[in-house]
Scaffold this active site. Structure first.
Site, PDB file in Angstrom:
ATOM      1  N   LYS A   9       0.832  -1.200   0.000  1.00 19.49           N
ATOM      2  CA  LYS A   9       0.000   0.000   0.000  1.00 19.49           C
ATOM      3  C   LYS A   9       0.876   1.263   0.000  1.00 19.49           C
ATOM      4  O   LYS A   9       2.093   1.193   0.206  1.00 19.49           O
ATOM      5  CB  LYS A   9      -0.924  -0.032   1.228  1.00 19.49           C
ATOM      6  CG  LYS A   9      -1.929  -1.202   1.204  1.00 19.49           C
ATOM      7  CD  LYS A   9      -2.832  -1.169   2.430  1.00 19.49           C
ATOM      8  CE  LYS A   9      -3.787  -2.347   2.466  1.00 19.49           C
ATOM      9  NZ  LYS A   9      -4.682  -2.319   3.639  1.00 19.49           N
ATOM     10  N   TYR A  49     -12.154  -2.925  -3.107  1.00 24.08           N
ATOM     11  CA  TYR A  49     -12.698  -2.951  -1.742  1.00 24.08           C
ATOM     12  C   TYR A  49     -14.223  -2.979  -1.725  1.00 24.08           C
ATOM     13  O   TYR A  49     -14.837  -2.593  -0.729  1.00 24.08           O
ATOM     14  CB  TYR A  49     -12.166  -1.763  -0.943  1.00 24.08           C
ATOM     15  CG  TYR A  49     -10.744  -1.984  -0.440  1.00 24.08           C
ATOM     16  CD1 TYR A  49     -10.430  -3.080   0.382  1.00 24.08           C
ATOM     17  CD2 TYR A  49      -9.714  -1.111  -0.782  1.00 24.08           C
ATOM     18  CE1 TYR A  49      -9.145  -3.284   0.836  1.00 24.08           C
ATOM     19  CE2 TYR A  49      -8.409  -1.315  -0.322  1.00 24.08           C
ATOM     20  CZ  TYR A  49      -8.141  -2.394   0.493  1.00 24.08           C
ATOM     21  OH  TYR A  49      -6.858  -2.610   0.955  1.00 24.08           O
ATOM     22  N   PHE A  57     -15.336   3.100   7.237  1.00 25.45           N
ATOM     23  CA  PHE A  57     -13.962   3.424   6.857  1.00 25.45           C
ATOM     24  C   PHE A  57     -13.725   3.402   5.351  1.00 25.45           C
ATOM     25  O   PHE A  57     -12.643   3.751   4.883  1.00 25.45           O
ATOM     26  CB  PHE A  57     -12.965   2.496   7.571  1.00 25.45           C
ATOM     27  CG  PHE A  57     -13.147   1.023   7.285  1.00 25.45           C
ATOM     28  CD1 PHE A  57     -12.682   0.458   6.105  1.00 25.45           C
ATOM     29  CD2 PHE A  57     -13.785   0.197   8.207  1.00 25.45           C
ATOM     30  CE1 PHE A  57     -12.845  -0.899   5.838  1.00 25.45           C
ATOM     31  CE2 PHE A  57     -13.944  -1.163   7.954  1.00 25.45           C
ATOM     32  CZ  PHE A  57     -13.477  -1.717   6.769  1.00 25.45           C
ATOM     33  N   ARG A  85      -1.176 -14.561   4.151  1.00 22.38           N
ATOM     34  CA  ARG A  85      -1.932 -13.874   5.198  1.00 22.38           C
ATOM     35  C   ARG A  85      -1.218 -13.989   6.540  1.00 22.38           C
ATOM     36  O   ARG A  85      -1.229 -13.055   7.352  1.00 22.38           O
ATOM     37  CB  ARG A  85      -3.347 -14.456   5.322  1.00 22.38           C
ATOM     38  CG  ARG A  85      -4.243 -14.192   4.117  1.00 22.38           C
ATOM     39  CD  ARG A  85      -4.824 -12.810   4.097  1.00 22.38           C
ATOM     40  NE  ARG A  85      -5.762 -12.568   5.182  1.00 22.38           N
ATOM     41  CZ  ARG A  85      -6.553 -11.501   5.262  1.00 22.38           C
ATOM     42  NH1 ARG A  85      -6.518 -10.564   4.308  1.00 22.38           N
ATOM     43  NH2 ARG A  85      -7.371 -11.333   6.267  1.00 22.38           N
ATOM     44  N   THR A  91      -5.151  -7.738  10.783  1.00 16.13           N
ATOM     45  CA  THR A  91      -5.488  -6.444  10.173  1.00 16.13           C
ATOM     46  C   THR A  91      -4.970  -5.246  10.966  1.00 16.13           C
ATOM     47  O   THR A  91      -4.480  -4.281  10.381  1.00 16.13           O
ATOM     48  CB  THR A  91      -7.026  -6.348  10.004  1.00 16.13           C
ATOM     49  OG1 THR A  91      -7.466  -7.477   9.240  1.00 16.13           O
ATOM     50  CG2 THR A  91      -7.430  -5.072   9.296  1.00 16.13           C
ATOM     51  N   ARG A 102       2.914  -6.630   9.319  1.00 13.41           N
ATOM     52  CA  ARG A 102       2.171  -5.590  10.045  1.00 13.41           C
ATOM     53  C   ARG A 102       2.638  -5.482  11.493  1.00 13.41           C
ATOM     54  O   ARG A 102       2.724  -4.385  12.047  1.00 13.41           O
ATOM     55  CB  ARG A 102       0.668  -5.888   9.975  1.00 13.41           C
ATOM     56  CG  ARG A 102       0.077  -5.624   8.584  1.00 13.41           C
ATOM     57  CD  ARG A 102      -1.327  -6.191   8.456  1.00 13.41           C
ATOM     58  NE  ARG A 102      -1.976  -5.819   7.203  1.00 13.41           N
ATOM     59  CZ  ARG A 102      -3.116  -6.340   6.781  1.00 13.41           C
ATOM     60  NH1 ARG A 102      -3.734  -7.272   7.499  1.00 13.41           N
ATOM     61  NH2 ARG A 102      -3.646  -5.961   5.629  1.00 13.41           N
ATOM     62  N   ASN A 112      -1.706  -0.131   7.347  1.00 11.74           N
ATOM     63  CA  ASN A 112      -1.235  -1.499   7.629  1.00 11.74           C
ATOM     64  C   ASN A 112      -0.432  -2.121   6.492  1.00 11.74           C
ATOM     65  O   ASN A 112      -0.283  -3.330   6.404  1.00 11.74           O
ATOM     66  CB  ASN A 112      -2.379  -2.390   8.122  1.00 11.74           C
ATOM     67  CG  ASN A 112      -3.437  -2.621   7.072  1.00 11.74           C
ATOM     68  OD1 ASN A 112      -3.305  -2.177   5.930  1.00 11.74           O
ATOM     69  ND2 ASN A 112      -4.493  -3.339   7.436  1.00 11.74           N
ATOM     70  N   HIS A 115      -1.789  -5.371   1.387  1.00 10.96           N
ATOM     71  CA  HIS A 115      -3.022  -6.153   1.201  1.00 10.96           C
ATOM     72  C   HIS A 115      -2.670  -7.567   0.773  1.00 10.96           C
ATOM     73  O   HIS A 115      -1.734  -7.763   0.004  1.00 10.96           O
ATOM     74  CB  HIS A 115      -3.901  -5.515   0.116  1.00 10.96           C
ATOM     75  CG  HIS A 115      -4.995  -6.442  -0.341  1.00 10.96           C
ATOM     76  ND1 HIS A 115      -6.186  -6.567   0.342  1.00 10.96           N
ATOM     77  CD2 HIS A 115      -5.049  -7.341  -1.366  1.00 10.96           C
ATOM     78  CE1 HIS A 115      -6.935  -7.484  -0.257  1.00 10.96           C
ATOM     79  NE2 HIS A 115      -6.274  -7.966  -1.297  1.00 10.96           N
ATOM     80  N   GLU A 126      -9.236 -10.954  -7.546  1.00 14.91           N
ATOM     81  CA  GLU A 126      -8.339  -9.805  -7.434  1.00 14.91           C
ATOM     82  C   GLU A 126      -7.231  -9.840  -8.494  1.00 14.91           C
ATOM     83  O   GLU A 126      -6.860  -8.798  -9.047  1.00 14.91           O
ATOM     84  CB  GLU A 126      -7.759  -9.744  -6.016  1.00 14.91           C
ATOM     85  CG  GLU A 126      -8.845  -9.398  -4.997  1.00 14.91           C
ATOM     86  CD  GLU A 126      -8.404  -9.419  -3.541  1.00 14.91           C
ATOM     87  OE1 GLU A 126      -9.184  -8.987  -2.680  1.00 14.91           O
ATOM     88  OE2 GLU A 126      -7.266  -9.879  -3.248  1.00 14.91           O
TER      89      GLU A 126
HETATM   90  P1  DAT Z   1      -7.407  -7.149   5.704  1.00 16.71           P
HETATM   91  O1  DAT Z   1      -6.658  -6.093   4.930  1.00 16.71           O
HETATM   92  O2  DAT Z   1      -6.586  -7.680   6.841  1.00 16.71           O
HETATM   93  O3  DAT Z   1      -7.963  -8.222   4.812  1.00 16.71           O
HETATM   94  P2  DAT Z   1     -10.140  -6.145   5.896  1.00 16.71           P
HETATM   95  O4  DAT Z   1     -10.399  -6.837   4.593  1.00 16.71           O
HETATM   96  O5  DAT Z   1     -11.052  -6.426   7.027  1.00 16.71           O
HETATM   97  O6  DAT Z   1      -8.632  -6.420   6.405  1.00 16.71           O
HETATM   98  O7  DAT Z   1     -10.153  -4.585   5.670  1.00 16.71           O
HETATM   99  C1  DAT Z   1      -9.574  -4.022   4.507  1.00 16.71           C
HETATM  100  C2  DAT Z   1      -8.767  -2.807   4.899  1.00 16.71           C
HETATM  101  O8  DAT Z   1      -9.636  -1.801   5.394  1.00 16.71           O
HETATM  102  C3  DAT Z   1      -7.760  -3.053   6.011  1.00 16.71           C
HETATM  103  O9  DAT Z   1      -6.538  -3.575   5.535  1.00 16.71           O
HETATM  104  C4  DAT Z   1      -7.604  -1.677   6.589  1.00 16.71           C
HETATM  105  C5  DAT Z   1      -8.990  -1.085   6.428  1.00 16.71           C
HETATM  106  N1  DAT Z   1      -9.773  -1.255   7.665  1.00 16.71           N
HETATM  107  C6  DAT Z   1     -10.346  -2.396   8.116  1.00 16.71           C
HETATM  108  N2  DAT Z   1     -10.987  -2.202   9.275  1.00 16.71           N
HETATM  109  C7  DAT Z   1     -10.806  -0.889   9.576  1.00 16.71           C
HETATM  110  C8  DAT Z   1     -11.218  -0.046  10.633  1.00 16.71           C
HETATM  111  N3  DAT Z   1     -11.961  -0.515  11.651  1.00 16.71           N
HETATM  112  N4  DAT Z   1     -10.844   1.258  10.595  1.00 16.71           N
HETATM  113  C9  DAT Z   1     -10.114   1.737   9.587  1.00 16.71           C
HETATM  114  N5  DAT Z   1      -9.691   1.021   8.536  1.00 16.71           N
HETATM  115  C10 DAT Z   1     -10.043  -0.282   8.529  1.00 16.71           C
HETATM  116 MG    MG Z   2      -9.449  -8.175   3.370  1.00 12.79          MG
END
Ligand code: DAT
Ligand code: MG
Length: 149
Positions: A9, A49, A57, A85, A91, A102, A112, A115, A126
């Site tokens: 990212k 996304y 968010f 992962r 996350t 991370r 973080n 991805h 993807e």
């Molecule tokens: P991951 O990237 O571990 O698969 P995710 O798919 O739940 O996590 O979320 C996608 C992204 O969105 C994550 O990398 C960062 C952001 N994100 C997730 N939860 C969040 C939150 N509570 N506040 C802010 N950003 C968030």
């Molecule tokens: Mg995800």
């Protein structure tokens, strides 16, 4: 062979962690089959996304992803989706295990670093979204006999 989609990212690129992050997947023994640096369009970020579009968010996440270049990658190997992962960590970087990307380099869920696809079906979707077929290179590393019985 199983493949996954990873993207370093904007924070990972700006913090000069591209080499460090790629090194971890190389050292593990996975095979890089696609790599490009790019500025992400709003449309691609929103599609990527899409599952999170109702979350509070989401707007900030899209703005972040399009704010600065990312490094998009496809990695190949047995069990690579789940293993990547694990290498990435959970996350929220603050609670991610030390030893994960991370856990070692981040403190905030909105920064973080990387991805990674969360399942094989997600990975296929993807990879198709981010890469054209001719941008992926199928190759057999000479190292294979030293990595797999
Ligand atoms: P991951 O990237 O571990 O698969 P995710 O798919 O739940 O996590 O979320 C996608 C992204 O969105 C994550 O990398 C960062 C952001 N994100 C997730 N939860 C969040 C939150 N509570 N506040 C802010 N950003 C968030
Ligand atoms: Mg995800």
């Amino acid at each position: 062979m199983e493949r996954t989609f990873l993207a370093i990212k904007p924070d990972g690129v700006q913090r000069n962690l591209v080499g460090e992050i790629i090194r971890r997947f190389e050292s593990k023994g996975f095979t890089l089959v696609g790599l490009k640096m790019m500025k992400v369009s709003r449309e691609l970020a929103e599609q990527h996304y899409d599952v999170h579009k109702e979350r509070p968010f989401f707007p900030g996440l899209v703005e972040f992803i399009i704010s600065s270049p990312v490094v998009a990658m496809v990695w190949e190997g047995e069990g690579v989706v789940a293993a990547a992962r694990k290498i990435i960590g959970s996350t929220n970087p603050l609670t991610a295990e030390p030893g994960t990307i991370r856990g070692d380099f981040g403190i905030n869920v909105g920064r973080n670093l990387i991805h990674g696809s969360d399942a094989q079906e997600t990975a296929q979707r993807e990879i198709k979204l981010w890469f054209k077929d001719d941008e992926l290179v199928s190759w057999e590393p000479n190292l294979t006999p030293w990595l797999r019985e």
